[in-house]
Design an enzyme around this catalytic site. Sequence first.
Site, PDB file in Angstrom:
ATOM      1  N   GLU A  20      -5.317   1.652   2.201  1.00  0.00           N
ATOM      2  CA  GLU A  20      -5.178   0.493   3.099  1.00  0.00           C
ATOM      3  C   GLU A  20      -5.466   0.898   4.533  1.00  0.00           C
ATOM      4  O   GLU A  20      -6.122   0.186   5.286  1.00  0.00           O
ATOM      5  CB  GLU A  20      -3.765  -0.090   2.982  1.00  0.00           C
ATOM      6  N   GLU A  21      -4.971   2.069   4.905  1.00  0.00           N
ATOM      7  CA  GLU A  21      -5.082   2.514   6.304  1.00  0.00           C
ATOM      8  C   GLU A  21      -6.531   2.802   6.710  1.00  0.00           C
ATOM      9  O   GLU A  21      -6.824   2.978   7.876  1.00  0.00           O
ATOM     10  CB  GLU A  21      -4.217   3.760   6.537  1.00  0.00           C
ATOM     11  N   HIS A  44       3.086   3.721  12.889  1.00  0.00           N
ATOM     12  CA  HIS A  44       2.159   4.862  12.962  1.00  0.00           C
ATOM     13  C   HIS A  44       2.705   5.975  13.854  1.00  0.00           C
ATOM     14  O   HIS A  44       1.958   6.610  14.599  1.00  0.00           O
ATOM     15  CB  HIS A  44       0.743   4.437  13.398  1.00  0.00           C
ATOM     16  N   HIS A  72       0.832  -1.205   0.000  1.00  0.00           N
ATOM     17  CA  HIS A  72       0.000   0.000   0.000  1.00  0.00           C
ATOM     18  C   HIS A  72       0.868   1.257   0.000  1.00  0.00           C
ATOM     19  O   HIS A  72       1.889   1.330   0.667  1.00  0.00           O
ATOM     20  CB  HIS A  72      -1.029  -0.006   1.136  1.00  0.00           C
ATOM     21  N   ASP A 111       4.218  -5.616   3.614  1.00  0.00           N
ATOM     22  CA  ASP A 111       3.838  -4.526   4.515  1.00  0.00           C
ATOM     23  C   ASP A 111       4.701  -4.642   5.767  1.00  0.00           C
ATOM     24  O   ASP A 111       5.444  -5.613   5.923  1.00  0.00           O
ATOM     25  CB  ASP A 111       2.341  -4.642   4.865  1.00  0.00           C
ATOM     26  N   ASP A 162       5.746   2.466   6.973  1.00  0.00           N
ATOM     27  CA  ASP A 162       4.452   1.813   6.748  1.00  0.00           C
ATOM     28  C   ASP A 162       3.711   2.622   5.688  1.00  0.00           C
ATOM     29  O   ASP A 162       3.131   3.643   5.989  1.00  0.00           O
ATOM     30  CB  ASP A 162       3.678   1.765   8.058  1.00  0.00           C
TER      31      ASP A 162
HETATM   32 ZN   LIG Z   1       0.775  -0.785   6.489  1.00  0.00          ZN
END
Ligand SMILES: [Zn+2]
Length: 329
Positions: free
Chosen positions: A193-194, A302, A60, A216, A163
């Site tokens: 994706e998130e 994140h 992603h 990922d 990420d």
């Molecule tokens: Zn991810």
Amino acid sequence: MFDLLKKLTQTTGVSGNEEEIRNVIKEEIKGKVDQITVDTLGNLIAVKKGNGKKIMVAAHMDEIGVMATFIDDNGFVRFSSIGGVNQYNSIGQKVRFNNGTIGALHYEQKLDDLKNLKLSKMYIDIGVDSKEEALKLVGIGDVACFVGDCVKQGNIIISKALDDRSGCAVVIDAINNMPKTENEIYYVFTVQEELGLRGAKTAAYQIKPDLAIAVDVTLTGDTPNSHLMEVKCGKGPAIKIKDRSIICHPKVKKLLENSAKKINIPYQYEVLEAGGSDPGAIHISAGGVPSGAISIPCRYVHSPVETACLTDIENAVKLLIESLCSFSG
Ligand SMILES: [Zn+2]
């Protein structure tokens, strides 16, 4: 690899606004595949034609961020999260809107206990003193990514958006170094994706692959007092067994295991108790697709200081290439 990681992580691409990162990736793979298209939702799909099995590779390209929701009379911007934004990771960070405007993210001073901190108690300070001035820089609905430069220190990389730009880098590097194979490969750089694996779902429906491998990041259990988990940075790419969105297909797990053994790289197993990932959407699309993932161990996911090992990322490239070449059904 570091230069590529730097370029990809420092490009903006908050979920639903992936245009900039999509253009950067397109440039990187131009001429290396037979066809490049962008689908309705914005997924970038690069195809290497072949007469063998149809394989979908997914990474992603979106990242978490914030969206402006309200601007007060003094020009302070309130926001909502796009993806899993943690309020504590956000304190004292910089965010960057797509037009380049930088804001300082902080919280209301009257808060009596930090435990009560919510994103709704936080705001973005873009250095103006009226709503009118603010609106010249930031519109309602505009998105911003977190700012976090990309540095390499020994074997570790620290950056925002590893990420999943590290996964995108793995796929790009694989495209650039793929030997000849009969298999028909669909390299998909997915959107949103998130926000719930949205792009991967529509791409899988369209492609109907025989097998899917996502790349990922995953969480690790190797930091002080962390949640118990076997995955460690530097111990090789992880073969996903499960997360909250999927139990990976045994065929894919076996393919990845055998490939890792064949090329003699370290690998580990990922059992992720929180979070979902693209194969979660892919495996229940188009009548069902055997799906799995190569996961890059990453600390502080994140946050603007996501941390991963360069060797794990490089070994993930080798593992992906070997798996794509050796799959025969
Ligand atoms: Zn991810």
